[in-house]
Design a protein around this motif. Structure first.
Motif, short mmCIF file in Angstrom:
data_model
loop_
_atom_site.label_atom_id
_atom_site.label_comp_id
_atom_site.label_asym_id
_atom_site.label_seq_id
_atom_site.Cartn_x
_atom_site.Cartn_y
_atom_site.Cartn_z
N SER A 1 59.61 39.16 8.48
CA SER A 1 59.17 39.90 7.73
C SER A 1 58.19 40.77 8.54
O SER A 1 57.99 42.06 8.36
CB SER A 1 58.32 39.21 6.62
OG SER A 1 57.16 38.59 7.26
N HIS B 1 56.92 45.42 -4.31
CA HIS B 1 58.29 45.08 -4.10
C HIS B 1 58.90 45.75 -5.56
O HIS B 1 59.92 45.94 -5.29
CB HIS B 1 58.34 43.77 -4.35
CG HIS B 1 57.69 42.77 -3.34
ND1 HIS B 1 58.26 42.84 -1.95
CD2 HIS B 1 56.53 42.30 -2.92
CE1 HIS B 1 57.34 42.21 -1.16
NE2 HIS B 1 56.40 41.77 -1.62
N LYS C 1 55.71 46.58 9.93
CA LYS C 1 54.53 45.90 9.09
C LYS C 1 53.73 45.17 10.21
O LYS C 1 52.28 45.31 9.83
CB LYS C 1 55.18 44.88 8.17
CG LYS C 1 55.81 45.52 7.07
CD LYS C 1 56.20 44.26 6.02
CE LYS C 1 56.85 44.86 4.82
NZ LYS C 1 57.51 43.99 3.77
N GLU D 1 59.15 33.80 5.93
CA GLU D 1 59.95 34.67 6.46
C GLU D 1 59.55 35.28 7.84
O GLU D 1 58.70 36.27 7.53
CB GLU D 1 60.34 35.84 5.29
CG GLU D 1 60.72 35.23 3.87
CD GLU D 1 60.89 36.50 2.96
OE1 GLU D 1 60.82 37.74 3.46
OE2 GLU D 1 60.90 36.40 1.64
N TYR E 1 49.15 36.86 4.83
CA TYR E 1 50.07 36.99 5.48
C TYR E 1 50.72 35.79 6.20
O TYR E 1 52.02 35.66 6.45
CB TYR E 1 50.17 38.17 6.24
CG TYR E 1 49.95 39.44 5.93
CD1 TYR E 1 50.97 39.98 5.26
CD2 TYR E 1 48.81 40.21 6.16
CE1 TYR E 1 50.57 41.20 4.45
CE2 TYR E 1 48.49 41.30 5.80
CZ TYR E 1 49.38 41.83 4.89
OH TYR E 1 49.07 43.12 4.27
N VAL F 1 53.59 34.02 4.16
CA VAL F 1 54.71 34.91 4.17
C VAL F 1 55.64 34.80 5.61
O VAL F 1 56.88 34.78 5.67
CB VAL F 1 54.69 36.35 3.83
CG1 VAL F 1 55.58 37.36 3.90
CG2 VAL F 1 53.79 36.71 2.63
N ALA G 1 60.18 43.89 9.72
CA ALA G 1 60.59 44.93 8.60
C ALA G 1 59.80 45.96 8.80
O ALA G 1 58.44 45.98 9.45
CB ALA G 1 60.47 44.21 7.41
#
Length: 843
Positions: free
Chosen positions: A322, A838, A468, A319, A312, A315, A325
């Motif tokens: 994220s 995804h 998340k 982002e 992570y 990521v 999210a």
């Protein structure tokens, strides 16, 4: 401990899935004519591998994925050991100078320690040696398992090519229904199951989902200890992949589990005479597994941290928003899962409700937090803008210490703050959003309806639809918390678990022992409040909660239109479909042509897209007519022509193949004759062919498009029926409250107290899966559920006393004067799973 007799008897299968006279059939095939797939002993594992190979898009994709998993494990361990023992961080951070003869520039290899120094540091560290040994043993186990799986899946590949006549190249373009249909067809030729002459769709689902159906039923009956009330956090759900793995290890496949193989429960667990002894044995086994988890906690925790860091970090850098999210929690996936619902069907359904769910959660932005976020974003953005401008003017600014780090951190800060600032064009409409969500997820506690604007509803929905960041945090804490849940919470449920597996296991011919809830029999497990009144013989403890039996039955029938359900289920399905179409047809005849808003909305959509008609198919009783599902789960506040939805569904639904496209409702506005869905619908209506097998004679792309369109229509039809069933359940619940209030008046209750009870019951009708969290709500539940829970009357006061059914043991027995160490009340359960991928295969 005193012995308590259970009121349950072992349920017999309501139907055998076998034609008359074939119940004890054993098919004999001459030796010379046997195929390689004749009489597969472990059909559960075989069908699971067939399904997995299809979902992983063929043998090559699956092989590459398995190889990279092995390489990934080696990389994580080796890279971590290298960073900890073979890097000189003083040189890397410029705290120590390096003498160069040719250049003064420091290179990355300068920070690497020599090989002998690195190996010496590794040998001197006991912790590193221990981690390497554990990792090596685990990797060798994975390697052996990989080699075994490759040999098995090579056989499955041969089965696809030679028996099913599907090449690995074309496999990604076939839907699962097509694969399943071919398996049913070749049963007559190859006799892969010798106990039945013909296989059914339900047989295959039972074998693939045997253990998952048990888990769904235990979550539905609030048997697993995954719901807790914490001092500061309140009602909390904790259900992680690690905890789920331990549950399955204990119940299904671990040493000493309740099942002797994949398809058969051990005989001693089918008898009630030694239930206390079996409960003590299960309790001891849970204790030892909990201790083993406690001992392995440091190793598992280190692995979880390393895996999360490597997975992570990139990521989050790319982002930062994220983590803000959301994803469906594992508890949410089990709570929302139908009986006999495959993984790709579940993920397709939840993915369609993802955007509407995100919009609903975003409706509850804190005004105070928004003000703070706006100002923090302003200050951080101002500093960031200055640093970027200086960097553009002179790139040497980046050489100044901590400038690059400051730019990165300020950018992350601005991104995180923006995630807390709502869209200024967003309209607050939680009730409509919750209806849209319900159309996709199909399950929702009663007390959410009419209370979508309340923070209590939002917090409970957050247990199904979590951040998340919360998901990652729970996974990191799982190695520490899981042992204590097993030792202190699950052990106390040992007797209830034993009773559950004995009372809710049935032996189905050609399938083996399955969860009786997975039979979807409204007579055995239906709920009177969910349109099963007069059709069910189930007691309170045999009833599935939240209409799970009825909704699962409709979902399976729509997903598998060739499945022939038993007589009682057929009557329930046909009656429900008749009610939906009748109310849709008589609701608003001719309103489409007279409604300019509807006409203008239609003009904004392209008739060439499959979604253009699907977006206008939502129909229902008059109370649902104002709800319109858009392409992205958005809401179009127009009055939908119910007759159009009814006519289109009758023409195009795979479950209504006997109806034709024209003549049902003249006022309905249908798609163009050359629309692919219409062509497919005509093919279905004319030939009675499964909607999902039409594509087999077309090209791969056309077949996939047609299957996708028809699958969307089936999904839309299920959404309509789910909304209708919830609406009817809501109306029936209101009727129950009204009758209770009337009886309360005749028993000398004051009109004021009756009105208060009615208001409380209307505001807080509770679900057993989402229990009451306040005293007022508990009183409302007792007042509003008299007929449902069958309470007893007090002969002195004439008042009603409801039984505490959510806390009753699953065995059906009750303790009045004695307490057992097995039955201390534990808060209720939940579920979890992996982050949603995804891309999902939609069939």
């Amino acid at each position: 401990m005193a012995h308590f007799d259970t009121e349950y008897q072992r349920l017999e299968a309501s139907y055998s899935d076998s034609p008359p006279g074939e119940e004890n059939l054993l098919v004999h095939v001459p030796e010379g004519s046997k195929s390689p797939w004749h009489h597969i002993e472990n059909l559960d594992l075989f069908f699971q591998r067939v399904y997995n190979l299809h979902q992983k898009n063929g043998f090559t994709c699956m092989l590459l994925g398995e190889i990279f998993e092995l390489v990934q494990l080696v990389f994580v361990v080796a890279f971590t050991v290298f960073l900890a023992n073979c890097v000189d961080y003083d040189i890397l951070f410029a705290n120590k100078f390096v003498n160069h003869t040719d250049s003064s520039k420091v290179t990355l290899p300068d920070a690497f320690l020599p090989v002998d120094v690195c190996s010496a540091r590794i040998r001197d560290s006991v912790l590193v040696i221990f981690i390497l040994i554990i990792s090596g043993v685990f990797w060798l186990h994975r390697l052996v398992k990989f080699i075994y799986n490759i040999c098995c899946y090579w056989e499955i590949r041969s089965f696809y090519i030679n028996a099913l006549k599907m090449s690995m190249t074309d496999l990604p373009y076939f839907t699962w229904q097509e694969v399943q249909g071919r398996i049913i067809e070749i049963q007559k030729e190859h006799q892969i199951c010798i106990h039945k002459k013909e296989l059914t769709e339900l047989d295959i689902y039972h074998r693939i989902l045997r253990f998952k159906n048990y888990m769904v039923a235990m979550v539905n009956k609030s048997l697993l200890p995954v719901r807790f009330r914490l001092p500061l956090l309140g009602d909390t759900v904790f259900y992680t992949r690690g905890l789920k793995y331990n549950f399955e290890l204990i119940f299904f496949w671990g040493p000493g589990s309740l099942f002797e193989n994949e398809w058969s429960l051990k005989p001693e667990y089918k008898r009630g005479g030694n239930r206390l002894e079996l409960a003590d044995r299960l309790s001891s086994r849970i204790l030892w597994i909990g201790i083993a988890n406690l001992l392995l906690c440091p190793v598992i925790l280190i692995w979880q941290i390393l895996y999360a860091f490597f997975s992570y970090t990139e990521v989050i850098k790319r982002e930062p928003g994220s983590l803000g999210a959301r994803c469906w929690s594992l508890y949410g996936r089990f709570y929302l899962r139908h009986f006999n619902e495959l993984d790709h069907e579940l993920m397709s359904r939840l993915s369609k409700g993802y955007k509407a769910s995100s919009k609903y959660m975003n409706c509850f932005m804190s005004p105070l937090l928004t003000v703070v976020a706006k100002n923090v974003a302003f200050f951080a953005g101002s500093i960031l803008a200055v640093l970027i401008a200086l960097t553009i003017y002179d790139e040497d600014v980046l050489a100044v210490e901590h400038v690059l780090s400051s730019i990165t951190l300020l950018g992350i800060c601005v991104t995180v703050c923006r995630s807390f600032i709502p869209d200024k064009h967003m309209v607050f409409c939680p009730e409509q959003l919750l209806k849209v969500i319900l159309a996709h997820i199909h399950y929702m506690p009663d007390h959410w309806q009419g209370n979508a604007h309340r923070y209590e509803t939002r917090d409970e929905f957050a247990q199904l639809f979590q951040y998340k960041a919360v998901f990652i945090l729970e996974e990191l804490l799982s190695p520490v918390i899981t042992p204590f849940i097993l030792i202190f919470c699950l052990r106390r449920k040992s007797l209830e678990i034993i009773d559950f597996f004995r009372n809710f296991t049935v032996d189905v011919v050609g399938v083996g022992d399955t969860c009786s809830f997975a039979q979807m029999d409204v007579r055995q497990h239906g709920h009177p409040a969910w349109m099963s009144a007069g059709k069910t013989e189930a007691s309170i403890y045999q009833q599935a909660e939240d209409g799970k039996t009825e909704l699962s039955l409709m979902h399976f029938a729509i997903t598998n239109p060739h499945w022939q359900p038993p007589r009682e289920s057929t009557h329930f399905i046909s009656l429900l479909k008749e009610k939906v179409h009748r109310e849709a047809a008589t609701g608003q005849q001719g309103i489409i042509a007279e409604n300019p808003a509807f006409t203008s909305t239609h003009s904004l959509q392209s008739d060439s897209e499959p979604h253009s008609l699907i977006a206008n198919l939502l129909m229902g009783p008059p109370s649902l007519a104002s709800l319109h599902l858009g392409r992205e789960g958005s809401i179009n506040p127009v009055s939908i022509g119910v007759s159009e939805g009814a006519s289109a569904l009758r023409a195009l639904s795979p479950v209504s193949t006997s109806l034709h496209l024209r003549g049902s409702y003249p006022s309905a506005r249908l798609p163009r004759p050359d629309h692919p869905a219409v062509v497919a619908g005509r093919a279905m209506a004319g030939s009675g062919t499964d909607a999902r097998t039409i594509s087999s004679g077309s090209s791969a792309w056309e077949g996939q498009l047609t299957s996708m369109v028809l699958s969307e229509y089936a999904s839309t039809e299920m959404s309509i029926h789910a909304l209708y069933m919830h609406e009817m359940h809501k109306q029936q619940s209101r009727g129950e409250v009204s009758r209770h209030a009337w009886h309360g008046q005749e028993s000398d209750e004051s009109s004021e107290s009756v009105n208060e009870d009615m208001e409380a019951a209307r505001t807080f009708p509770r679900s057993s899966t989402f229990p009451t969290t306040s005293h007022q709500a508990g009183a409302a539940q007792q007042s509003g559920s008299q007929r449902r829970y069958g309470g007893t009357s007090d002969p002195v006061s004439g008042s009603f006393r409801a039984q505490r059914t959510p806390r009753m043991p699953m065995g059906g027995w009750s303790e009045e004067n004695q307490m057992s160490r097995h039955h201390d009340p534990v808060p209720e359960e939940g579920s979890e799973d992996e982050l949603p991928p995804h891309i999902h295969k939609v069939t």
